[in-house]
Scaffold this motif. Structure first.
Motif, PDB file in Angstrom:
ATOM      1  N   SER A 188      71.022  68.200  41.348  1.00 50.06           N
ATOM      2  CA  SER A 188      70.554  68.022  42.726  1.00 50.06           C
ATOM      3  C   SER A 188      69.053  68.290  42.821  1.00 50.06           C
ATOM      4  O   SER A 188      68.475  68.973  41.978  1.00 50.06           O
ATOM      5  CB  SER A 188      71.314  68.985  43.639  1.00 50.06           C
ATOM      6  OG  SER A 188      70.757  68.992  44.935  1.00 50.06           O
TER       7      SER A 188
ATOM      8  N   SER B  32      67.981  69.648  45.641  1.00 44.54           N
ATOM      9  CA  SER B  32      67.979  70.655  46.696  1.00 44.54           C
ATOM     10  C   SER B  32      67.829  72.043  46.090  1.00 44.54           C
ATOM     11  O   SER B  32      68.567  72.406  45.165  1.00 44.54           O
ATOM     12  CB  SER B  32      69.287  70.577  47.489  1.00 44.54           C
ATOM     13  OG  SER B  32      69.556  71.779  48.176  1.00 44.54           O
ATOM     14  N   LYS B  33      66.873  72.821  46.606  1.00 45.87           N
ATOM     15  CA  LYS B  33      66.692  74.176  46.088  1.00 45.87           C
ATOM     16  C   LYS B  33      67.929  75.018  46.336  1.00 45.87           C
ATOM     17  O   LYS B  33      68.281  75.884  45.527  1.00 45.87           O
ATOM     18  CB  LYS B  33      65.474  74.842  46.723  1.00 45.87           C
ATOM     19  CG  LYS B  33      65.187  76.208  46.094  1.00 45.87           C
ATOM     20  CD  LYS B  33      63.999  76.921  46.672  1.00 45.87           C
ATOM     21  CE  LYS B  33      63.800  78.267  45.961  1.00 45.87           C
ATOM     22  NZ  LYS B  33      62.679  79.043  46.501  1.00 45.87           N
ATOM     23  N   HIS B  34      68.628  74.768  47.443  1.00 41.77           N
ATOM     24  CA  HIS B  34      69.846  75.522  47.748  1.00 41.77           C
ATOM     25  C   HIS B  34      70.876  75.349  46.635  1.00 41.77           C
ATOM     26  O   HIS B  34      71.526  76.318  46.219  1.00 41.77           O
ATOM     27  CB  HIS B  34      70.428  75.048  49.085  1.00 41.77           C
ATOM     28  CG  HIS B  34      71.728  75.697  49.425  1.00 41.77           C
ATOM     29  ND1 HIS B  34      71.838  77.043  49.723  1.00 41.77           N
ATOM     30  CD2 HIS B  34      72.992  75.178  49.496  1.00 41.77           C
ATOM     31  CE1 HIS B  34      73.107  77.333  49.966  1.00 41.77           C
ATOM     32  NE2 HIS B  34      73.827  76.214  49.843  1.00 41.77           N
ATOM     33  N   ALA B  35      71.021  74.118  46.120  1.00 45.36           N
ATOM     34  CA  ALA B  35      71.978  73.863  45.038  1.00 45.36           C
ATOM     35  C   ALA B  35      71.565  74.592  43.767  1.00 45.36           C
ATOM     36  O   ALA B  35      72.412  75.135  43.047  1.00 45.36           O
ATOM     37  CB  ALA B  35      72.084  72.360  44.781  1.00 45.36           C
TER      38      ALA B  35
ATOM     39  N   GLN C 158      69.805  77.348  43.611  1.00 47.13           N
ATOM     40  CA  GLN C 158      70.065  78.767  43.841  1.00 47.13           C
ATOM     41  C   GLN C 158      71.542  79.090  43.660  1.00 47.13           C
ATOM     42  O   GLN C 158      71.896  80.157  43.131  1.00 47.13           O
ATOM     43  CB  GLN C 158      69.616  79.148  45.259  1.00 47.13           C
ATOM     44  CG  GLN C 158      68.098  79.227  45.415  1.00 47.13           C
ATOM     45  CD  GLN C 158      67.670  79.456  46.847  1.00 47.13           C
ATOM     46  OE1 GLN C 158      68.322  79.006  47.793  1.00 47.13           O
ATOM     47  NE2 GLN C 158      66.544  80.152  47.023  1.00 47.13           N
ATOM     48  N   GLN C 159      72.417  78.146  44.069  1.00 45.85           N
ATOM     49  CA  GLN C 159      73.853  78.333  43.842  1.00 45.85           C
ATOM     50  C   GLN C 159      74.151  78.397  42.344  1.00 45.85           C
ATOM     51  O   GLN C 159      74.985  79.205  41.906  1.00 45.85           O
ATOM     52  CB  GLN C 159      74.643  77.184  44.470  1.00 45.85           C
ATOM     53  CG  GLN C 159      74.796  77.270  45.975  1.00 45.85           C
ATOM     54  CD  GLN C 159      75.653  76.138  46.507  1.00 45.85           C
ATOM     55  OE1 GLN C 159      75.357  74.952  46.326  1.00 45.85           O
ATOM     56  NE2 GLN C 159      76.745  76.492  47.163  1.00 45.85           N
TER      57      GLN C 159
ATOM     58  N   ASP D 119      73.093  81.804  41.116  1.00 44.16           N
ATOM     59  CA  ASP D 119      74.053  82.815  41.566  1.00 44.16           C
ATOM     60  C   ASP D 119      75.333  82.751  40.723  1.00 44.16           C
ATOM     61  O   ASP D 119      75.901  83.784  40.351  1.00 44.16           O
ATOM     62  CB  ASP D 119      74.399  82.610  43.047  1.00 44.16           C
ATOM     63  CG  ASP D 119      73.214  82.900  43.965  1.00 44.16           C
ATOM     64  OD1 ASP D 119      72.268  83.580  43.500  1.00 44.16           O
ATOM     65  OD2 ASP D 119      73.230  82.431  45.119  1.00 44.16           O
TER      66      ASP D 119
ATOM     67  N   TYR E 191      64.938  73.887  39.183  1.00 42.57           N
ATOM     68  CA  TYR E 191      63.862  74.400  40.038  1.00 42.57           C
ATOM     69  C   TYR E 191      62.598  73.554  39.872  1.00 42.57           C
ATOM     70  O   TYR E 191      61.864  73.305  40.831  1.00 42.57           O
ATOM     71  CB  TYR E 191      63.558  75.857  39.700  1.00 42.57           C
ATOM     72  CG  TYR E 191      64.491  76.865  40.346  1.00 42.57           C
ATOM     73  CD1 TYR E 191      64.653  76.895  41.720  1.00 42.57           C
ATOM     74  CD2 TYR E 191      65.189  77.792  39.581  1.00 42.57           C
ATOM     75  CE1 TYR E 191      65.499  77.829  42.328  1.00 42.57           C
ATOM     76  CE2 TYR E 191      66.045  78.721  40.168  1.00 42.57           C
ATOM     77  CZ  TYR E 191      66.196  78.732  41.545  1.00 42.57           C
ATOM     78  OH  TYR E 191      67.024  79.650  42.141  1.00 42.57           O
TER      79      TYR E 191
ATOM     80  N   CYS F 140      62.817  70.295  41.874  1.00 42.79           N
ATOM     81  CA  CYS F 140      62.622  70.428  43.333  1.00 42.79           C
ATOM     82  C   CYS F 140      61.314  71.147  43.658  1.00 42.79           C
ATOM     83  O   CYS F 140      61.154  71.697  44.751  1.00 42.79           O
ATOM     84  CB  CYS F 140      63.823  71.098  43.984  1.00 42.79           C
ATOM     85  SG  CYS F 140      64.197  72.753  43.420  1.00 42.79           S
TER      86      CYS F 140
ATOM     87  N   HIS G 182      59.590  73.914  42.507  1.00 41.33           N
ATOM     88  CA  HIS G 182      59.498  75.359  42.695  1.00 41.33           C
ATOM     89  C   HIS G 182      59.185  76.018  41.341  1.00 41.33           C
ATOM     90  O   HIS G 182      60.031  76.701  40.763  1.00 41.33           O
ATOM     91  CB  HIS G 182      60.791  75.913  43.285  1.00 41.33           C
ATOM     92  CG  HIS G 182      60.944  75.630  44.746  1.00 41.33           C
ATOM     93  ND1 HIS G 182      60.366  76.406  45.722  1.00 41.33           N
ATOM     94  CD2 HIS G 182      61.584  74.618  45.388  1.00 41.33           C
ATOM     95  CE1 HIS G 182      60.656  75.897  46.908  1.00 41.33           C
ATOM     96  NE2 HIS G 182      61.390  74.816  46.733  1.00 41.33           N
TER      97      HIS G 182
END
Length: 615
Positions: free
Chosen positions: A315, A317-320, A322-323, A326, A351, A354, A356
């Motif tokens: 993905s 998406s940074k949220h993905a 980060q998942q 985690d 990262y 996206c 980062h």
């Protein structure tokens, strides 16, 4: 004595197997030749290699892919009338040569295998070899040979011939179906492979084939093929195969890490939808539950964990991402499992995609610290260093990208020193290549630093130096030169036009000298050089150098007009955009030392180039 002869045969057999496993077949052949010569010289025929020893040698050659040598030994055994009875050719001998040709990468391997089978059938008719030499196994080898090359039509012909054979012992078995399924998979046709897999399952249900004929490898091969497929429904089709495997092989034979790894990676590689991640997590959760429930064989390995991570990190998406991080940390804390460097690198790459790089750097530094304490296996490998470099390059941070590259250069230097000292355990861990430097060149080209073009050219020169003095694979290519020329096209340096023109001439000389397409200039190189020249002429006032710049610009335009290679004009949008960019610079103000007539002539020539491209 007979005991002494037997001992020598055992030694020869063991040596042949050991040499074969280590890929040192030449030493194995030399040993057999030495024993042969020694036995002949001493007139001790009892010490000549027997069937067991020679079969071991043939299988060693088969594993090494040396089919021609294996067949040569077989023919020698058949034609040598002086050899004792103990060295006669048996089923194991022939099967070794069949296997050698089946697994060979020789372009005519399948034809040579079929020719060998024809020869055996002639020998059977003459009564010179037993009938059991040719069996379903022999023709399975032919299908396997076709399968390696994805020759589905040829594999199917052999398959149907076996199906219709009067002798039931020649009918398709486990290996037959597996070879045919692999042929379809290698041909990029997972749908056809799945049809044969489902057909074999149906034959088990109606009793035509025994349940033992279902091979887990066939299921995983089809799942892997769907994973490589670009079909939109590839993930769902892989899941269908996974469920079929669970239904058809409910016991321990299908309950393996490889089974779960195959479906997870198939889903990770296939085009993803909104349910992909949750489906993969559900499958992985079942695997974890069975492992924690006492099934030690289902302990997730690095490959399986990396497959789960891959579903997240594909993905943007940074949220993905980060998942994914985690998930990795939860595994290490709660599941007593270790995420490999490869797994962490996939998170870093996510990262980076996206944009980062600070998170890439954070994980990189964490891995470095952990590897220096009690987890040496987490030491960042070459790809992790490159991921870090590319992340900083992507956001236009040339100084941080350069720092990452300089660390790679230092690591490569230290590695070369250790190799020169002959240090044990030193492997080729780092190999700087052109792409690493190009990432830094791009970062400098896009930066806002005043000396960006000069800094980029410094790294271009460093590439040439390391390639010439260290033998590294980092010689500049057309991307390298074009990127630095582009940096000069955007630079305010008073020497930008001259530097760009000199680099253009250098890359053309490089192309002529090496005759390599890697350094051949393209339309982008021409356009960026013209922009650099035009901007330099625009900045200069009464300067004798303007004439040199104008002459260089004119030669570039004429050179393009004379180019007939269609690859320069293949992309309609690209050449229009590039030539319009040059025209825009020419239409600006400030050309005090260039006559208006000359500027207008260049614009007309640019229009002519656009018409040439459209035609």
């Amino acid at each position: 004595t007979e005991d002494g002869a037997l001992a020598i045969q055992h030694c020869l057999s063991n040596f042949a197997t050991a040499y074969g496993n280590s890929g040192r077949t030449t030493q194995a052949l030399q040993l057999f030749q030495y024993i042969d010569q020694l036995a002949t010289k001493a007139n001790h025929s009892a010490f000549l290699p027997d069937s067991v020893a020679l079969n071991s040698l043939i299988w060693a050659l088969a594993k090494a892919g040396e089919a021609e040598r294996a067949e040569s030994i077989l023919l020698g055994m058949i034609n040598d009338t002086q050899r004792p009875v103990r060295a006669k050719v048996d089923w194991q001998t022939w099967n070794g040569v069949f296997t050698a040709w089946a697994e060979s990468t020789h372009p005519q391997a399948h034809q040579n295998l079929i020719g060998l089978i024809d020869r055996v059938q002639q020998l059977i008719q003459k009564g010179q070899v037993p009938k059991n030499i040719i069996s379903a196994t022999s023709f399975n080898k032919v299908i396997s040979s076709h399968g390696r090359r994805g020759n589905v039509a040829q594999a199917e012909r052999v398959f149907h011939w076996m199906q219709n054979h009067a002798d039931e012992s020649m009918h398709p078995d486990t290996e037959t179906y597996y070879g045919l399924i692999v042929a379809c998979c290698n041909a990029g046709d997972p749908s056809r492979a799945q049809q044969y897999l489902e057909q074999s399952c149906e034959m088990v249900i109606d009793g035509t084939l025994p349940r033992s004929s279902l091979d887990p490898r066939s299921f995983t091969a089809v799942m892997d093929a769907w994973g490589r497929s670009k079909a939109q429904n590839a993930g769902n089709r892989a899941l269908d195969v996974f469920r079929l495997m669970e239904q058809s092989l409910p016991g321990e034979s299908s309950n393996s890490v490889h089974k779960y790894g195959s479906i997870i990676w198939a889903l990770a590689r296939a085009p993803q939808n909104s349910k992909t991640v949750s489906t993969v997590l559900s499958i992985f959760g079942r695997m974890m539950q069975q492992w924690q429930g006492g099934n030690a064989s289902l302990q997730p390995n690095g490959t399986t964990i990396n497959g789960v991570l891959s579903c997240f990190v594909n993905s943007t998406s940074k949220h993905a991402i980060q998942q994914a991080e985690d998930f990795a940390r939860d595994l290490e804390v709660n599941g007593q499992l270790q995420v490999t460097v490869k797994g962490w690198n996939s998170i870093m790459a996510g990262y980076g995609r996206c944009r980062h790089p600070e998170d890439v750097e954070r994980i990189f530094q964490e891995l470095t610290q952990r590897s220096q304490q009690q987890e040496p296996h987490l030491k960042p490998h070459f790809k992790a260093h490159v991921t870090r470099l590319q992340a900083w390059s992507k956001v236009g941070e040339p100084k941080k990208a350069s720092h990452a590259l300089n660390e790679l250069i230092s690591l490569t230097t230290e590695q070369q020193r250790q190799q020169q000292r002959g240090s044990e355990g030193v492997h080729k861990l780092f190999e700087l290549d052109t792409s690493c430097f190009n990432a830094v060149l791009h970062a400098w080209s896009r930066s806002k630093e005043a000396d960006k073009a000069e800094r980029a050219e410094q790294y271009l020169n460093e590439m040439k130096r390391l390639a010439e003095t260290r033998g590294l694979c980092c010689r500049p290519d057309k991307i390298s030169y074009t990127t630095v020329i582009s940096a000069y096209a955007k630079s305010n340096s008073p020497h930008a036009g001259h530097r760009a023109w000199n680099l253009f001439q250098e890359v053309k000389r490089e192309t002529m000298h090496n005759k390599s397409s890697k350094s051949e200039v393209n339309l982008i190189t021409y356009a960026e050089t013209m922009v650099a020249l035009a901007r330099s002429m625009q900045q200069k006032k009464e300067d004798t150098n303007v004439g040199e710049l104008a002459s260089a610009f004119q030669s570039l335009v004429e050179d393009l007009l004379n180019r007939t290679d269609p690859k320069y004009w293949r992309d309609n949008q690209q050449y229009v955009r590039l030539l319009s960019k040059v025209e825009l610079v020419l239409s600006g103000n400030g050309y005090k030392s260039v006559p208006q007539e000359q500027l207008q002539q260049w614009v007309r020539l640019l229009h002519e180039l656009q018409r040439k491209g459209s035609s």
